[in-house]
Design an enzyme around this catalytic site. Sequence first.
Site, PDB file in Angstrom:
ATOM      1  N   LYS A 189      33.077  23.879  39.864  1.00 15.19           N
ATOM      2  CA  LYS A 189      33.001  24.394  38.487  1.00 15.19           C
ATOM      3  C   LYS A 189      34.413  24.754  38.029  1.00 15.19           C
ATOM      4  O   LYS A 189      35.069  25.579  38.641  1.00 15.19           O
ATOM      5  CB  LYS A 189      32.111  25.635  38.379  1.00 15.19           C
ATOM      6  CG  LYS A 189      31.910  26.006  36.901  1.00 15.19           C
ATOM      7  CD  LYS A 189      31.414  27.418  36.680  1.00 15.19           C
ATOM      8  CE  LYS A 189      32.518  28.442  36.546  1.00 15.19           C
ATOM      9  NZ  LYS A 189      33.386  28.295  35.362  1.00 15.19           N
ATOM     10  N   GLU A 265      40.547  33.382  47.220  1.00 18.63           N
ATOM     11  CA  GLU A 265      41.979  33.525  46.922  1.00 18.63           C
ATOM     12  C   GLU A 265      42.034  34.335  45.635  1.00 18.63           C
ATOM     13  O   GLU A 265      41.679  33.837  44.572  1.00 18.63           O
ATOM     14  CB  GLU A 265      42.599  32.137  46.778  1.00 18.63           C
ATOM     15  CG  GLU A 265      44.092  32.139  47.009  1.00 18.63           C
ATOM     16  CD  GLU A 265      44.861  32.357  45.738  1.00 18.63           C
ATOM     17  OE1 GLU A 265      45.130  33.541  45.413  1.00 18.63           O
ATOM     18  OE2 GLU A 265      45.197  31.369  45.070  1.00 18.63           O
ATOM     19  N   CYS A 299      48.913  34.064  40.467  1.00 16.55           N
ATOM     20  CA  CYS A 299      48.366  35.081  41.374  1.00 16.55           C
ATOM     21  C   CYS A 299      49.480  35.713  42.206  1.00 16.55           C
ATOM     22  O   CYS A 299      49.379  36.857  42.624  1.00 16.55           O
ATOM     23  CB  CYS A 299      47.285  34.487  42.246  1.00 16.55           C
ATOM     24  SG  CYS A 299      47.784  32.945  43.006  1.00 16.55           S
ATOM     25  N   GLU A 396      46.981  44.186  38.132  1.00 18.83           N
ATOM     26  CA  GLU A 396      47.435  42.823  37.871  1.00 18.83           C
ATOM     27  C   GLU A 396      47.383  42.563  36.366  1.00 18.83           C
ATOM     28  O   GLU A 396      46.316  42.641  35.760  1.00 18.83           O
ATOM     29  CB  GLU A 396      46.536  41.829  38.608  1.00 18.83           C
ATOM     30  CG  GLU A 396      47.008  40.405  38.469  1.00 18.83           C
ATOM     31  CD  GLU A 396      46.204  39.418  39.311  1.00 18.83           C
ATOM     32  OE1 GLU A 396      44.971  39.496  39.304  1.00 18.83           O
ATOM     33  OE2 GLU A 396      46.827  38.571  39.971  1.00 18.83           O
TER      34      GLU A 396
END
Length: 497
Positions: A189, A265, A299, A396
Site C-alpha cells: 500500500k 522503520e 526519518c 519529530e
Amino acid sequence: MANVSIQLKTPITGEYKQPTGLFINNEFVEGAKKQTFEVINPTTEEVICSVHEATEEDVDTAVAAARKAFEGEWRRVTPQQRGALLLKLADLVEKNLDLLAAVESLDNGKSISMARGDVGGVAGCIRYYGGWADKIEGKTIDISPDMFHYTRREPIGVCGQIIPWNFPLLMLAWKISPALATGNTIVMKTAEQTPLSALVFASLVKEAGFPPGVLNIISGFGKTAGAALSAHMDVDKIAFTGSTLIGRTIMKAAASSNLKKVTLELGGKSPNIVFNDADIEEAISWVNFGIYYNHGQCCCAGSRIYVQEGIYDKFVAAFKDRALKNKVGDPFHPETFQGPQVSQLQYDRIMGYIQSGKEQGATVVTGGDRHGDKGYFIQPTIFADVSQEMKIMQEEIFGPVAAIAKFKDEADAIRLGNDTAYGLAASVHTKDLNTAIRVSNGLKAGTVWVNCHNMLNHALPFGGFKSSGIGRELGELALDNYTEHKSVAINMAGKLF
Ligand code: NAP
Ligand code: MG
C-alpha cells in the site's frame, strides 16, 4: 473497459500515460467500491488526477492473488530466475529514469535533481538484491553420526508492505527488493499523498516479466486499506515505514490477528554533534544537508544540532548564511534544492512547531515563515538557544526546521544526543579520530555518520534503536526480514533412540 489510466504531462517529459487503477495480478483494475481519491500537486495545490482507492475487499483480492502466486507459479521460479527478473526490472527503472523522476517531483514536490538521485537509488537497490537471490544459503550442522541436520531459508509467504510519502519510490524499492529476492509475494500500500510513481513503476513490473500476483500495488488510505492489510489473517509478514504512532498500531494489529512477523522503520530526532576542532565549513555543509535534504522530510534528518561552546556563535552565524543559499522553489528548476512540503497537513504541522518554538522562547536565526504565496513552501528555518525540554528539540518535526543548542564536552554531547525516545541516526563532526570513535560508540543510534550525514547505501543495514523501529532494512540483514529458517533433522540410524 474500466477507466484505469489518464494522459498527464510533466514539464520535462511532456505527455505520458499515468495508470490510475489498483495493480493486482499484473493488471490495473478499479476498486470494488469504485471509489477514487484526488492526488494533489504540492507546488500548485491543484488536483493532478484521481486514482482508484482500495478498500478492505480489494485488500482481500490482492492478498488472494499474492497467495495464489506464492503457492503456485512463483514457487517454481528458480533463485537464478528471480535474480534475473530483478536485474531486468532495475534496467527498466534506469531506462525510464526521466519519467519516474518527473512523476515523483510532480506528486511529492521534491526537486528534480533529488528525484533523479532517488530513482538511481531504486535501480541500485533492486539490482543489489537481484544479486542476492541465488545466494540465500543454509547450513549443515553436525550433532551426531546417526543424524543429518541442515537448515534451509525459506520465504515467509505473503508480505504486506506499507510505505510513506517522503521517498515514494525509494521506500518501495527498499521493501520489495529483499522480499522478492527471497521468493515472497507482496501486497504493497502506497501513501495516499503520493500514489503516482508506484503505479508507473507497476507497469515496469509487468514488462520485466514477473508472474501475475507476485507484486501487487494498491493506492488507498491507512485507516482502511492499511489497517485491513496489517490485520489480515492470510498475510504472513508486515513491513512498515512511517510514524511511531502508526507503527504501534500496526504491531497491535499483527499481535491481535495471526501474529504475522513485523518490521518497523519509524521516526527519528537525530543529533548532529559538532566539536570545536571540526572543519567548520565542511561541518556546516553536512549539517545543512542533514536537516534540509528532502525538505526535512527524512526519518534520519539531523534535526537536533549540538555545537561545542568554543565555536557556537561562529557556527550559528555561518550556518545562517549557508541556509539562506538553499534555493527554494519550483521542483522542476534544475537548481532547486528545496521544494514544497508534501501536503497541507504536513505544512500545518510544521508551522505549528515553528509557532511553538517561538512561543517557548527559542531564537529565530532565519526563516520561521512560509515561502511565497502558493504551494506548501516553508522557509529553511533555524532556531538557536533551544533548550532540551522544548517541543522543537523533542518531537519529530519532519520539515525544514533546525534546532541548535550548545554543549560543553564529550560526555555532555553523548548525554544530550541520547536524550530522546528515538535512536535512528546521529552524526559527529570532529578531526580527532578517537573522539569520533568514542562518541559513535556512546550514541544509541542505528547509524552514526562521522563528518557527513544522510549517507545511506543499499548495502548498509539501516534501522532504529529504541522507538525508531524494529529490525533492519537494506544490506544482507534485510534478507532475514523475509526468510524463515527451517531446521531439518534426518535420522540415519533408522531406530528409535
Ligand atoms: P503515517 O500515518 O505513519 O503514514 C505512513 C503510512 O502508514 C501511510 O501509507 C499511511 O496511510 C499508513 N497508515 C496510516 N494509518 C494506518 C493504519 N491505521 N494502519 C495501517 N497503515 C496506516 O505518517 P503521516 O501521517 O503521513 O505522517 C505523520 C508523521 O509521521 C510525519 O510528520 C513524520 O513525523 C512521520 N513520518 C515518518 C516517516 C519515516 O520515514 N519514518 C515517513 C512519513 C512520516 P495514509 O497514506 O492513508 O496516511
Ligand atoms: Mg501529491
